[in-house]
Design a protein around this motif. Structure first.
Motif, PDB file in Angstrom:
ATOM      1  N   SER A   1      46.455  41.451  35.736  1.00 50.75           N
ATOM      2  CA  SER A   1      45.921  40.386  34.896  1.00 50.75           C
ATOM      3  C   SER A   1      44.846  40.965  33.991  1.00 50.75           C
ATOM      4  CB  SER A   1      45.325  39.294  35.791  1.00 50.75           C
ATOM      5  OG  SER A   1      44.707  38.310  35.015  1.00 50.75           O
ATOM      6  N   TYR A   2      44.920  40.622  32.711  1.00 50.50           N
ATOM      7  CA  TYR A   2      43.988  41.159  31.729  1.00 50.50           C
ATOM      8  C   TYR A   2      43.215  40.021  31.082  1.00 50.50           C
ATOM      9  CZ  TYR A   2      47.129  45.096  32.279  1.00 50.50           C
ATOM     10  OH  TYR A   2      47.885  46.097  32.815  1.00 50.50           O
ATOM     11  N   THR A   3      41.881  40.097  31.170  1.00 50.78           N
ATOM     12  CA  THR A   3      41.013  39.143  30.500  1.00 50.78           C
ATOM     13  C   THR A   3      40.143  39.942  29.546  1.00 50.78           C
ATOM     14  OG1 THR A   3      40.981  37.701  32.430  1.00 50.78           O
ATOM     15  CG2 THR A   3      39.233  37.378  30.823  1.00 50.78           C
ATOM     16  N   ARG A   4      40.095  39.522  28.302  1.00 51.20           N
ATOM     17  CA  ARG A   4      39.330  40.252  27.283  1.00 51.20           C
ATOM     18  C   ARG A   4      37.878  40.431  27.737  1.00 51.20           C
ATOM     19  NH1 ARG A   4      40.328  40.521  21.346  1.00 51.20           N
ATOM     20  NH2 ARG A   4      42.346  39.928  22.133  1.00 51.20           N
ATOM     21  N   GLY A   5      37.419  41.669  27.662  1.00 54.20           N
ATOM     22  CA  GLY A   5      36.035  41.964  28.016  1.00 54.20           C
ATOM     23  C   GLY A   5      35.793  42.116  29.509  1.00 54.20           C
ATOM     24  N   ARG A   6      36.829  42.037  30.327  1.00 53.13           N
ATOM     25  CA  ARG A   6      36.697  42.149  31.782  1.00 53.13           C
ATOM     26  C   ARG A   6      37.602  43.263  32.294  1.00 53.13           C
ATOM     27  NH1 ARG A   6      32.582  39.146  31.733  1.00 53.13           N
ATOM     28  NH2 ARG A   6      32.745  36.906  31.820  1.00 53.13           N
ATOM     29  N   ALA A   7      37.233  43.781  33.455  1.00 50.22           N
ATOM     30  CA  ALA A   7      38.093  44.784  34.087  1.00 50.22           C
ATOM     31  C   ALA A   7      39.394  44.109  34.517  1.00 50.22           C
ATOM     32  CB  ALA A   7      37.384  45.375  35.306  1.00 50.22           C
ATOM     33  N   PRO A   8      40.523  44.800  34.397  1.00 51.26           N
ATOM     34  CA  PRO A   8      41.794  44.187  34.817  1.00 51.26           C
ATOM     35  C   PRO A   8      41.813  43.970  36.331  1.00 51.26           C
ATOM     36  CG  PRO A   8      42.104  46.506  34.291  1.00 51.26           C
ATOM     37  CD  PRO A   8      40.693  46.160  33.921  1.00 51.26           C
ATOM     38  N   MET A   9      42.564  42.977  36.747  1.00 49.31           N
ATOM     39  CA  MET A   9      42.708  42.679  38.157  1.00 49.31           C
ATOM     40  C   MET A   9      44.154  42.984  38.542  1.00 49.31           C
ATOM     41  SD  MET A   9      41.472  39.201  40.088  1.00 49.31           S
ATOM     42  CE  MET A   9      42.421  38.114  39.057  1.00 49.31           C
ATOM     43  N   ALA A  10      44.347  43.756  39.619  1.00 45.98           N
ATOM     44  CA  ALA A  10      45.689  44.129  40.064  1.00 45.98           C
ATOM     45  C   ALA A  10      45.949  43.502  41.430  1.00 45.98           C
ATOM     46  CB  ALA A  10      45.812  45.642  40.144  1.00 45.98           C
ATOM     47  N   LEU A  11      47.153  42.972  41.607  1.00 53.35           N
ATOM     48  CA  LEU A  11      47.562  42.392  42.886  1.00 53.35           C
ATOM     49  C   LEU A  11      48.894  42.967  43.297  1.00 53.35           C
ATOM     50  CD1 LEU A  11      46.365  39.514  41.194  1.00 53.35           C
ATOM     51  CD2 LEU A  11      46.177  39.104  43.615  1.00 53.35           C
ATOM     52  N   THR A  12      49.040  43.228  44.596  1.00 56.21           N
ATOM     53  CA  THR A  12      50.308  43.699  45.142  1.00 56.21           C
ATOM     54  C   THR A  12      50.594  42.918  46.420  1.00 56.21           C
ATOM     55  OG1 THR A  12      49.210  45.460  46.393  1.00 56.21           O
ATOM     56  CG2 THR A  12      50.083  46.046  44.215  1.00 56.21           C
ATOM     57  N   ALA A  13      51.866  42.871  46.820  1.00 55.55           N
ATOM     58  CA  ALA A  13      52.276  42.190  48.050  1.00 55.55           C
ATOM     59  C   ALA A  13      53.657  42.698  48.441  1.00 55.55           C
ATOM     60  CB  ALA A  13      52.302  40.679  47.838  1.00 55.55           C
ATOM     61  N   ASP A  14      54.112  42.280  49.604  1.00 55.10           N
ATOM     62  CA  ASP A  14      55.470  42.620  50.020  1.00 55.10           C
ATOM     63  C   ASP A  14      56.499  41.788  49.277  1.00 55.10           C
ATOM     64  OD1 ASP A  14      54.449  44.453  51.808  1.00 55.10           O
ATOM     65  OD2 ASP A  14      54.737  43.196  53.575  1.00 55.10           O
ATOM     66  N   ARG A  15      56.145  40.506  49.028  1.00 59.32           N
ATOM     67  CA  ARG A  15      57.077  39.632  48.312  1.00 59.32           C
ATOM     68  C   ARG A  15      56.304  38.526  47.615  1.00 59.32           C
ATOM     69  NH1 ARG A  15      58.701  35.331  52.123  1.00 59.32           N
ATOM     70  NH2 ARG A  15      57.482  35.670  54.016  1.00 59.32           N
ATOM     71  N   ALA A  16      56.984  37.822  46.723  1.00 60.24           N
ATOM     72  CA  ALA A  16      56.351  36.739  45.971  1.00 60.24           C
ATOM     73  C   ALA A  16      57.382  35.697  45.590  1.00 60.24           C
ATOM     74  CB  ALA A  16      55.670  37.281  44.723  1.00 60.24           C
ATOM     75  N   ARG A  17      56.865  34.495  45.338  1.00 60.34           N
ATOM     76  CA  ARG A  17      57.680  33.415  44.787  1.00 60.34           C
ATOM     77  C   ARG A  17      56.935  32.892  43.566  1.00 60.34           C
ATOM     78  NH1 ARG A  17      57.367  28.085  45.270  1.00 60.34           N
ATOM     79  NH2 ARG A  17      56.028  28.138  47.098  1.00 60.34           N
TER      80      ARG A  17
END
Length: 189
Positions: A88-104
């Motif tokens: 996830s990218y927000t202007r002026g902020r550090a990006p946020m990364a998420l990982t998981a085994d699965r998603a819906r």
């Protein structure tokens, strides 16, 4: 005598039209009374090794979703993802990364449900330390840049640790809130 062939032709056409109407009605009755054999259970499409980029109006990336496999469920309109990775990218902020085994992911992409071995990471940036949060479930609301859960979480901010149940991380406000049973260990940076 001249009317007899015309009347015969008209009679045959009426008989043909009536027979066609009767067959149409019989076919409609036959399908409406037929037993339902069950709904489709297999995906309508599958993508291996995919990458999806949501682009903002200014042309910059708002978020990127990648995964090993995406399967679309035509009944719910949800997408099921194996080994998702979300940035996830927000202007002026550090990006946020998420990982998981699965998603819906919901059909309108407003909710990303990350399931099993979920990890959120925000790198160290000017004025803030690196953040890592782990849980077995997180709900991502990408349009609001919010991640939350009602489950147990373990967070590490720099060298300090936090544990609790229930969390909301607002990337725009750079705010992390734990909701209950909070335990903290603060170590000076």
């Amino acid at each position: 005598h001249r009317r007899v062939p015309a009347l015969l032709t008209l009679g045959l056409l009426l008989l043909l039209a009536g027979g066609s109407l009767w067959m149409l009605k019989a076919a409609q009755r036959g399908t409406s009374n037929a037993p339902v054999t069950g709904q489709r259970t297999e995906p309508d499409y599958v993508i291996e090794g995919f990458r999806y980029v949501k682009v903002a109006r200014d042309g910059s990336a708002e978020y990127v979703v990648e995964g090993d496999r995406l399967a679309h469920d035509p009944i719910s309109d949800d997408s099921l993802i194996t080994r998702p990775r979300l940035n996830s990218y927000t202007r002026g902020r550090a990006p946020m990364a998420l990982t998981a085994d699965r998603a819906r992911i919901s059909g309108d992409h407003s909710e990303f449900h990350l399931i099993d071995n979920v990890r959120l990471e925000r790198p160290q940036a000017r004025g803030s330390e690196a953040l890592t949060v782990e849980s077995d479930y997180m709900l991502v609301l990408p349009d609001q840049d919010i991640v939350k859960t009602d489950r147990a979480v373990h967070a590490q901010l720099g060298r300090s640790t936090l544990e609790g149940v229930g969390m909301e991380a607002d990337n725009r406000k750079r705010q992390l809130t734990l909701q209950s049973r909070v335990k903290a260990t603060y170590l000076k940076p």
